[in-house]
Design an enzyme around this catalytic site. Structure first.
Site, PDB file in Angstrom:
ATOM      1  N   GLN A   1      -2.904  33.571   1.733  1.00  0.00           N
ATOM      2  CA  GLN A   1      -4.217  33.136   2.232  1.00  0.00           C
ATOM      3  C   GLN A   1      -4.449  31.638   2.029  1.00  0.00           C
ATOM      4  OE1 GLN A   1      -6.411  35.777  -0.395  1.00  0.00           O
ATOM      5  NE2 GLN A   1      -7.170  36.897   1.382  1.00  0.00           N
TER       6      GLN A   1
ATOM      7  N   GLU B   1      -7.923  45.180  -6.989  1.00  0.00           N
ATOM      8  CA  GLU B   1      -7.954  44.338  -8.191  1.00  0.00           C
ATOM      9  C   GLU B   1      -8.635  45.039  -9.353  1.00  0.00           C
ATOM     10  OE1 GLU B   1      -9.564  40.465  -7.450  1.00  0.00           O
ATOM     11  OE2 GLU B   1      -8.105  40.009  -5.905  1.00  0.00           O
TER      12      GLU B   1
ATOM     13  N   VAL C   1      -8.783  31.531  -3.126  1.00  0.00           N
ATOM     14  CA  VAL C   1      -8.267  32.689  -2.408  1.00  0.00           C
ATOM     15  C   VAL C   1      -7.480  33.538  -3.393  1.00  0.00           C
ATOM     16  CG1 VAL C   1      -8.197  31.617  -0.113  1.00  0.00           C
ATOM     17  CG2 VAL C   1      -6.212  31.430  -1.625  1.00  0.00           C
ATOM     18  N   SER C   2      -7.293  34.819  -3.055  1.00  0.00           N
ATOM     19  CA  SER C   2      -6.651  35.747  -3.985  1.00  0.00           C
ATOM     20  C   SER C   2      -5.140  35.638  -4.030  1.00  0.00           C
ATOM     21  CB  SER C   2      -7.024  37.186  -3.618  1.00  0.00           C
ATOM     22  OG  SER C   2      -8.411  37.359  -3.721  1.00  0.00           O
ATOM     23  N   SER C   3      -4.518  35.310  -2.891  1.00  0.00           N
ATOM     24  CA  SER C   3      -3.054  35.312  -2.871  1.00  0.00           C
ATOM     25  C   SER C   3      -2.501  34.159  -2.048  1.00  0.00           C
ATOM     26  CB  SER C   3      -2.550  36.644  -2.308  1.00  0.00           C
ATOM     27  OG  SER C   3      -3.026  36.828  -0.998  1.00  0.00           O
TER      28      SER C   3
END
Length: 198
Positions: A61, A158, A56-58
């Site tokens: 999440q 991003e 996951v990106s962050s």
């Protein structure tokens, strides 16, 4: 197997494989029979051995990591694939320094990396990594090949931030990214950016 068969499996031209063998640069053991045929003693990799990769990106999440792994596990078990490792990571899909992914890519014993979506492995360069793994007799297996549309604003953020950092430095890039993203959203009549994106 014959050198020609091995070359085809690796996506190589037979002449290239022949030159590699003649120069002693073939990455697998091989011998030439009295008839002149070159036989490759390639180690058969168990095709059903997989490593699961969830990302996951962050940090907000993180709950999705366990759900991703559960879906990947269910997919692998339904196809009787042997799971040898499971990796969870929090980080940008643009970050080339993710330790868990790099470990999987470097490990020649892992025949297949199983991911839920292509973008969980990486945002850019997926085809190049897939080709490099194929040359080693390895692969990436994507459970859902449909492109995800629910994370487009975060993807755009991003990309803009990554390019801006190279041009202007980190702090200036963040300000410019917010302005550019706001302009794009208002011009395209997109829904507002999710919390944490703008």
């Amino acid at each position: 197997m014959k050198l020609s068969v091995w070359a085809r499996q690796q996506g190589l031209c037979y002449k290239t494989a022949w030159r590699m063998w003649k120069d002693g640069k073939l990455p697998v053991p091989a011998e030439q029979l009295p008839t002149g045929t070159v036989i490759v003693h390639a180690e058969e990799r168990q095709p059903s051995s997989v490593a699961l990769y969830a990302r996951v990106s962050s940090a907000d999440q993180k709950g999705d990591l366990d759900r991703q792994l559960a879906r990947l596990t269910e997919f692998a078990l339904a196809r009787r694939l042997s799971i040898v490792e499971a990796v969870k990571e929090v980080g940008s899909g643009m970050d080339g320094q993710r330790k868990g992914l790099l470990r999987l890519l470097r490990d020649p014993k892992i025949g297949t990396i199983l991911v839920e979506h292509r973008d969980r492995l990486m945002r850019l360069g997926f085809e190049q990594v897939e080709a490099a793994l194929a040359a080693q007799g390895r692969s990436v297996l994507v459970v859902d090949s449909e492109e995800r549309t629910d994370d487009k604003v975060r993807d755009l953020e991003e990309v803009i931030l990554s390019l801006g950092e190279r041009l202007y430095g980190k702090s200036a890039a963040n300000d410019r990214m917010k302005k550019a993203l706001g302009a794009l959203i208002s011009k395209a009549n997109l829904p507002p950016a999710p919390a944490g994106c703008a």
